[in-house]
Design a protein around this motif. Structure first.
Motif, short mmCIF file in Angstrom:
data_model
loop_
_atom_site.label_atom_id
_atom_site.label_comp_id
_atom_site.label_asym_id
_atom_site.label_seq_id
_atom_site.Cartn_x
_atom_site.Cartn_y
_atom_site.Cartn_z
N THR A 1 56.18 35.28 97.09
CA THR A 1 56.48 33.85 97.10
C THR A 1 57.57 33.48 96.10
OG1 THR A 1 54.83 33.35 95.41
CG2 THR A 1 54.09 33.35 97.71
N GLY A 2 57.77 34.32 95.08
CA GLY A 2 58.77 34.01 94.06
C GLY A 2 58.25 33.12 92.95
N PHE A 3 56.95 32.80 93.00
CA PHE A 3 56.38 31.95 91.96
C PHE A 3 55.52 32.72 90.96
CE2 PHE A 3 57.06 28.78 95.38
CZ PHE A 3 57.88 27.91 94.67
N GLY A 4 55.11 33.91 91.28
CA GLY A 4 54.19 34.68 90.44
C GLY A 4 54.70 34.89 89.02
N LEU A 5 55.95 35.38 88.89
CA LEU A 5 56.50 35.64 87.57
C LEU A 5 56.93 34.36 86.86
CD1 LEU A 5 58.56 38.93 88.14
CD2 LEU A 5 56.22 38.64 87.31
N ALA A 6 57.29 33.33 87.65
CA ALA A 6 57.61 32.04 87.05
C ALA A 6 56.37 31.47 86.37
CB ALA A 6 58.13 31.08 88.10
N ILE A 7 55.20 31.67 86.99
CA ILE A 7 53.95 31.22 86.40
C ILE A 7 53.66 31.97 85.11
CG2 ILE A 7 51.44 31.18 86.75
CD1 ILE A 7 52.00 30.63 89.72
N ILE A 8 53.95 33.27 85.10
CA ILE A 8 53.77 34.08 83.89
C ILE A 8 54.60 33.51 82.74
CG2 ILE A 8 54.26 36.34 82.86
CD1 ILE A 8 53.57 37.52 85.65
N LYS A 9 55.85 33.16 83.03
CA LYS A 9 56.73 32.59 82.01
C LYS A 9 56.19 31.25 81.52
CE LYS A 9 60.80 32.56 79.81
NZ LYS A 9 60.75 31.27 79.13
N GLU A 10 55.69 30.42 82.44
CA GLU A 10 55.15 29.12 82.06
C GLU A 10 53.93 29.29 81.16
OE1 GLU A 10 56.20 26.13 82.53
OE2 GLU A 10 57.90 26.55 83.82
N ILE A 11 53.06 30.24 81.48
CA ILE A 11 51.86 30.46 80.67
C ILE A 11 52.25 30.94 79.28
CG2 ILE A 11 49.77 31.86 80.44
CD1 ILE A 11 49.62 31.90 83.51
N ALA A 12 53.21 31.86 79.18
CA ALA A 12 53.68 32.35 77.88
C ALA A 12 54.29 31.22 77.06
CB ALA A 12 54.69 33.48 78.07
N ASP A 13 55.13 30.41 77.70
CA ASP A 13 55.76 29.29 77.00
C ASP A 13 54.72 28.29 76.51
OD1 ASP A 13 58.23 30.39 77.42
OD2 ASP A 13 58.77 29.06 79.09
N ALA A 14 53.68 28.06 77.30
CA ALA A 14 52.64 27.11 76.91
C ALA A 14 51.90 27.57 75.66
CB ALA A 14 51.65 26.92 78.06
N HIS A 15 51.85 28.90 75.46
CA HIS A 15 51.21 29.46 74.26
C HIS A 15 52.22 29.67 73.11
CE1 HIS A 15 48.06 30.61 77.17
NE2 HIS A 15 47.25 30.67 76.14
N HIS A 16 53.49 29.32 73.36
CA HIS A 16 54.58 29.55 72.40
C HIS A 16 54.79 31.05 72.14
CE1 HIS A 16 54.54 25.27 71.73
NE2 HIS A 16 53.27 25.32 71.39
N TRP A 17 54.65 31.86 73.20
CA TRP A 17 54.91 33.29 73.12
C TRP A 17 56.30 33.58 73.69
CZ3 TRP A 17 49.81 34.81 76.06
CH2 TRP A 17 48.71 34.52 75.25
N ASN A 18 56.80 34.76 73.37
CA ASN A 18 58.05 35.25 73.97
C ASN A 18 57.69 36.32 74.99
OD1 ASN A 18 59.75 33.71 72.20
ND2 ASN A 18 59.29 35.19 70.60
N VAL A 19 58.27 36.26 76.16
CA VAL A 19 58.02 37.27 77.18
C VAL A 19 59.36 37.85 77.63
CG1 VAL A 19 57.98 35.55 79.04
CG2 VAL A 19 56.91 37.79 79.39
N GLN A 20 59.43 39.17 77.69
CA GLN A 20 60.66 39.82 78.13
C GLN A 20 60.33 41.06 78.96
OE1 GLN A 20 63.01 41.39 74.93
NE2 GLN A 20 61.28 42.37 73.90
N ILE A 21 61.32 41.48 79.75
CA ILE A 21 61.14 42.64 80.62
C ILE A 21 62.00 43.79 80.10
CG2 ILE A 21 61.42 43.53 82.97
CD1 ILE A 21 61.15 40.66 83.96
N THR A 22 61.38 44.94 79.98
CA THR A 22 62.11 46.16 79.62
C THR A 22 61.72 47.25 80.61
OG1 THR A 22 60.38 46.91 78.08
CG2 THR A 22 62.12 45.50 77.17
N GLU A 23 62.18 48.45 80.35
CA GLU A 23 61.84 49.60 81.21
C GLU A 23 60.70 50.37 80.58
OE1 GLU A 23 64.10 53.64 82.44
OE2 GLU A 23 65.12 51.77 83.01
N SER A 24 59.70 50.74 81.37
CA SER A 24 58.57 51.51 80.86
C SER A 24 58.98 52.95 80.62
CB SER A 24 57.40 51.46 81.85
OG SER A 24 57.71 52.23 83.01
N SER A 25 58.12 53.67 79.92
CA SER A 25 58.42 55.08 79.61
C SER A 25 58.52 55.93 80.87
CB SER A 25 57.33 55.65 78.69
OG SER A 25 56.05 55.50 79.29
N GLY A 26 57.85 55.46 81.95
CA GLY A 26 57.91 56.20 83.22
C GLY A 26 58.98 55.70 84.16
#
Length: 459
Positions: A421-446
């Protein structure tokens, strides 16, 4: 207590509402002790009668060349309040010492610090933002009804350093709506010794409004009568304007959230009603007819239902979290895992970590991250969740997200999956912002995708 100092000490306590646990020492300009109450003598492990007539330095042994001597002498010389911490070795107690100067000597208020090293709440009123370079002082001599102010008070009000300010003129500087607050506080101080600590507006000749913080305490004679009023005064305009702007933005955000919530509820209610009608008609059609088109219609209706739910989630999860509670990471992760269709996916969650968060929104965050990993990594993907120094991470061994797309994935409606739907990760960002957290995407070890949430407050 002895001699004429008893009424003097008693008046300070009863008429300024100081707690009786506070110690009080008064000296003359030669640092000779003229009054000492029982609380002070207990903190310093001495006897009341032995304090009177002795040097202040006797009560603070080994103070020569230390911060104690510097602050005490500076207070008398500059006629500005000072403070320092002192370890009373005999009683094995840390005390906060506030030094109040006057032309007759010093008043030292000793407050025992709590076991956690923090001050008792009442001490802040008397400390009153002690920054000598920006704090002005004032004194009203009651017998003569004369006002004495420091150069800093005159500077804040835009007056020459040699200006002879009267009491009436001083009051006129205050905003008309705030004058009655000040005059009432001064009257209570003068008549009953009730201290005050106020943040009020003042007005310049050109009409500009600025904010000041002013505090007041009473001076007593040996008979316990109030003979003078004194206090400190400073310009707090910058801080006050920031506070007011923050309050304005908070109110506006609350109104926007309310409007958004109402809009989302109305829209989703209307859409759900029509969706229910369509799903009901589809069920009736299946009973009467057979068609390959029914499965396509059902998938479309199911996707519409998911879109409705996620739009509503997006509206609700952006609200600020005001009362976070301790949440255990492994517990919330397991609950989220069980709420998602995980097929053959594997979960690795070993780190025990307790964070402060909104439990329901945390569960939504992990559900969306797990669902995203399975959607893009396949049904046999491995999802690993663990702790960081100031937060947590969720990573998978799927194909990963290209560097140039990592910022875009948090935008509402952005998706690379035909079923997303394209909203799943937007919701993740909104939840993080509501807690005053920083969220970022990197590459996993695998080589897969790794989401990191940092700035998280631990429980």
């Amino acid at each position: 207590m002895t001699g004429g100092t008893d009424s003097r000490i008693h008046s300070f306590y009863t008429k300024t509402s100081r707690p009786l646990s506070d110690g009080l020492i008064q000296t003359d300009t030669d640092f000779e002790v003229v009054a000492c109450n029982s609380a002070a003598s207990q903190l310093l492990q001495t006897i009341d009668t032995q304090c009177i007539g002795t040097s202040l330095w006797t009560l603070f042994p080994d103070s020569r060349g230390t911060i104690a001597q510097t602050e005490i002498e500076t207070a008398l010389e500059s006629q500005q309040q000072r403070s320092f911490k002192w370890y009373a070795g005999e009683s094995q107690t840390w005390v906060e010492v506030l030094v109040f100067p006057s032309i007759d000597g010093l008043t030292l208020v000793l407050t025992k610090l709590r076991s956690d090293g923090r001050r008792h709440r009442n001490i802040d009123l008397y400390k009153s933002e002690l920054e000598p370079a920006s704090v002005g002082g004032w004194k009203i001599d009651l017998p003569s009804e004369t006002l004495h102010v420091s150069e800093e008070v005159l500077r804040i009000r835009g007056l020459p350093a040699d200006y002879d300010l009267t009491i009436e003129e001083g009051i006129q500087f205050y905003h008309p709506e705030d004058r009655r607050i000040l005059t009432a506080a001064v009257d209570r101080l003068k008549n009953g010794g009730e201290t005050y600590d106020l943040e009020l507006r003042e007005v310049r000749e050109n009409g500009d409004i600025y904010w000041v913080r002013t505090t007041g305490i009473a001076d007593y004679n040996e008979s316990g009568e109030i003979i003078a009023l004194r206090g400190v005064y400073r310009d707090i305009t910058e801080r006050k304007e920031s506070e007011l702007e923050l309050q304005r933005k908070t109110r506006e955000l609350a109104r926007q959230n309310e409007r958004l919530d109402n809009f989302a509820n109305v829209i989703t209610h209307d859409l759900r009603n029509r969706l229910n009608v369509a799903q009901g008609r589809l069920g009736l059609a299946r009973e009467q007819l057979e068609s390959e088109h029914f499965d396509v219609i059902e998938r479309s209706l199911s996707r519409m239902q998911t879109l409705i739910e996620e739009v509503l989630d997006l509206a609700r999860h952006g609200k600020a979290v005001h009362n976070p509670a301790p949440v255990e990471l492994t517990v919330i992760v397991q609950q989220s895992w069980e709420a998602v269709e995980t097929a053959g996916a594997q979960l690795i969650s070993q780190d025990r970590l307790t964070i402060l968060a909104d439990r329901n929104r945390m569960k939504q965050l992990f559900e969306n991250l797990i669902r995203n990993a399975i959607e893009h990594g396949g049904e046999d993907v491995t999802v690993t969740i663990g702790a960081l120094d100031d937060g947590f991470f969720v990573e998978d061994n799927g194909p990963g997200i290209p560097v140039n797309e990592r910022e875009q994935v948090f935008e509402s409606g952005y998706t690379t999956s035909s079923s997303g739907t394209g909203f799943g990760l937007a919701i993740i960002k909104e939840i993080a912002d509501a807690h005053h957290w920083n969220v970022q995407i990197t590459e996993s070890s695998g080589g897969g995708t790794r989401f990191e949430c940092t700035g998280v407050e631990m429980g």
